[in-house]
Design an enzyme around this catalytic site. Structure first.
Site, mmCIF file in Angstrom:
data_model
loop_
_atom_site.group_PDB
_atom_site.id
_atom_site.type_symbol
_atom_site.label_atom_id
_atom_site.label_comp_id
_atom_site.label_asym_id
_atom_site.label_seq_id
_atom_site.Cartn_x
_atom_site.Cartn_y
_atom_site.Cartn_z
ATOM 1 C CG HIS A 260 18.144 26.346 39.933
ATOM 2 N ND1 HIS A 260 19.222 27.170 39.679
ATOM 3 C CD2 HIS A 260 17.183 26.691 39.041
ATOM 4 C CE1 HIS A 260 18.936 27.983 38.693
ATOM 5 N NE2 HIS A 260 17.708 27.721 38.282
ATOM 6 C CD GLU A 287 15.113 24.577 36.916
ATOM 7 O OE1 GLU A 287 14.676 25.414 36.104
ATOM 8 O OE2 GLU A 287 16.324 24.253 36.985
ATOM 9 C CG ASP A 289 16.438 25.485 32.513
ATOM 10 O OD1 ASP A 289 15.686 26.399 32.864
ATOM 11 O OD2 ASP A 289 17.394 25.085 33.216
ATOM 12 C CG HIS A 302 19.796 27.989 31.881
ATOM 13 N ND1 HIS A 302 20.264 29.215 31.465
ATOM 14 C CD2 HIS A 302 18.824 28.239 32.798
ATOM 15 C CE1 HIS A 302 19.606 30.169 32.087
ATOM 16 N NE2 HIS A 302 18.736 29.608 32.914
ATOM 17 C CD GLU A 362 12.975 28.409 33.300
ATOM 18 O OE1 GLU A 362 13.202 29.455 32.646
ATOM 19 O OE2 GLU A 362 13.559 28.125 34.365
#
Length: 492
Positions: A260, A287, A289, A302, A362
């Site tokens: 993450h 992962e 963003d 993020h 994401e």
């Protein structure tokens, strides 16, 4: 000469692969021979820390590679000319003080780590042994280039395994005999481009016939390290423990790790160093963003604003990609990352191509068509899956790009049937604390992979998750999960 109990125990541990000795701590990531380097090495699952010992003018054993402290303090100071208390007034480059051996032993006890102690001062051996025994510390190996200093400890019936360090132009067996050593430590990292070729079958047979163990030099070249890891040696030193202690899932429970925001406990989140750290330790998925810059570039960060993780202020959309790439997106985390900027999405795609792994993307504030187009340009559509709090983004992907893979969260739907009614996603994420985990087999039968979101910090919480045998885990600390996974394997 009988094999010392610790050495016998360590030899039994190396049946899977050689032990990892973090050279001067995790010195590839933090200032060498410091508490933060040692603690990080422990967090990254190193078995031992290699440390260097000198004595001060008043006889205190301290930990430093050099006697001269210019490199780590900027001061023209020699350790052996200063009393310990005086040395404490000169801060190291990371703000710490020069550590005493006694303090490092205490830290090792608390971290359950071993110490591989190189005697830079050849006359410090007896005092090192005394400090170890006073602390009742057993997991230690004492090493040095000076064969006579090692032999002196052997003559004193030193209870700790003794290693003699061997330069390229020295004969390992002759020097080991002179030192009365238990271990030969081959310091051949600079011998040539491929020093592993010097560790021949003949040499390994000869040292085995002499009942000697072998420790190898510090190695950070992945291709070279891959060769060394196949050798029947006790341990390998490295500045980068993540290169040795890689996550290797068993085929009976092949859980893939998703880091993450990258390995963000070790490096600043959503940066290339954090992503690469995760990949090097064995994570299959990173992962990230995505936001959009002022000039329409896809940026990995993020938050929608910049204050928390950069030296800029305001929305990301107020800055160009160049301004974001050149900002300081790392020193909030650690001073060693002050040159790290906000990366482009394309930087991550190139990284994934190099490692042949996957991205969990994401979507925060982006144009869906632009994201998919960039992924297709890199021929990585099968290597990415997508999720967003904005469900319209996911609907757009599923309708416009049916070959793309999306992720859906189970907690966002009243039941599994409603989730699947919009089309089976590639991945369904379950929160192990709130979702119905009995549905996992049905998810797989429908064609979806199961990913469990696990953001806890305790091994005892990870073990039940591993027992569930998900396809993936989305987590914050891959090294903790690795420790838990090894515990689970040992119980099978």
């Amino acid at each position: 000469m009988p094999v010392k109990p610790l050495l016998l125990q360590l030899q039994q541990q190396t049946r899977h692969q050689p032990l990892c000795i973090a050279h001067r701590g995790a010195s590839g990531h933090r200032l060498e021979n410091t508490f933060e380097a040692f603690q990080l090495a422990a967090d990254m699952n190193a078995d031992f820390w290699e440390i260097d010992v000198w004595r001060t003018a008043d006889g205190i054993c301290v930990v430093s590679h050099d006697n001269h402290l210019m490199r780590v303090t900027g001061q023209d100071i020699f350790i052996d000319t200063q009393d310990y208390q005086q040395l404490q007034t000169y801060p190291l480059c990371n703000g710490e003080q020069l550590p005493s051996l006694a303090a490092v032993i205490e830290l090792a006890i608390g971290s359950d780590s071993g110490l591989y102690i190189e005697l830079k001062d050849p006359d410090s051996g007896s005092e090192v042994v005394r400090l170890l025994q006073t602390a009742h510390f057993e997991k230690a190996i004492i090493a040095g280039f000076d064969a006579d200093a090692i032999a002196m400890l052997a003559d004193q019936a030193c209870p700790y395994p003794l290693a003699v360090m061997v330069a390229v132009n020295e004969d390992p067996l002759t020097k080991a005999a002179t030192a009365q050593a238990d271990i030969v430590h081959l310091c051949w990292e600079n011998a040539d481009r491929h020093p592993h070729r010097r560790v021949t079958d003949t040499l390994l047979r000869q040292v085995q016939e002499q009942h000697l163990a072998v420790v190898l030099w510090h190695e950070e070249r992945p291709a070279e390290l891959a060769h060394l890891l196949t050798l029947p040696v006790l341990a390998i030193c490295t500045n980068n423990p993540e290169l040795m202690n890689t996550y290797q899932p068993n085929s009976a429970n092949a859980i893939a790790i998703c880091c993450h925001r990258g390995a963000h406990r070790i490096a600043p989140e959503n940066t290339l160093p954090a992503a690469e750290l995760g990949l090097r330790m064995g994570a299959q998925v990173i992962e990230l963003d995505l936001h959009t810059s002022l000039d329409g570039q896809l940026m990995v960060i993020h938050d929608s604003t910049l204050e928390r993780t950069t030296n800029l202020e305001g929305p990301i959309s107020d800055y160009t990609a160049r301004q974001l790439a050149e900002c300081d997106a790392g020193s909030w985390f650690h001073q060693g990352y002050q040159s790290v900027g906000v990366p482009l999405f394309s930087d991550y795609l190139h990284l994934i191509q190099r490692y042949q792994r996957q991205l969990f993307v994401e979507l925060k504030h982006v144009d869906v068509d632009q994201v998919i187009s960039e992924v297709i340009t890199h021929s990585l559509l099968k290597s990415c899956f997508f999720w967003s709090f904005n469900s319209e983004y996911l609907d757009q992907i599923q309708h416009r790009y049916p070959q793309a893979r999306v992720m859906r969260r189970r907690q966002d739907f009243p039941d599994l049937e409603t989730l699947l009614a919009g089309g089976t996603p590639a991945v369904i994420e379950y929160d192990y604390r709130i979702d119905d985990l009995t549905e996992m087999d049905y998810c797989r039968a429908c064609g979806a992979q199961v990913m469990i979101r696990f953001f806890a910090d305790r091994i005892e919480d990870a073990l039940p998750v591993i027992e569930l045998r998900p396809d993936l885990v989305n987590l914050d600390d891959p090294f903790l999960f690795q420790r838990a996974y090894q515990q689970w394997l040992s119980r099978q």
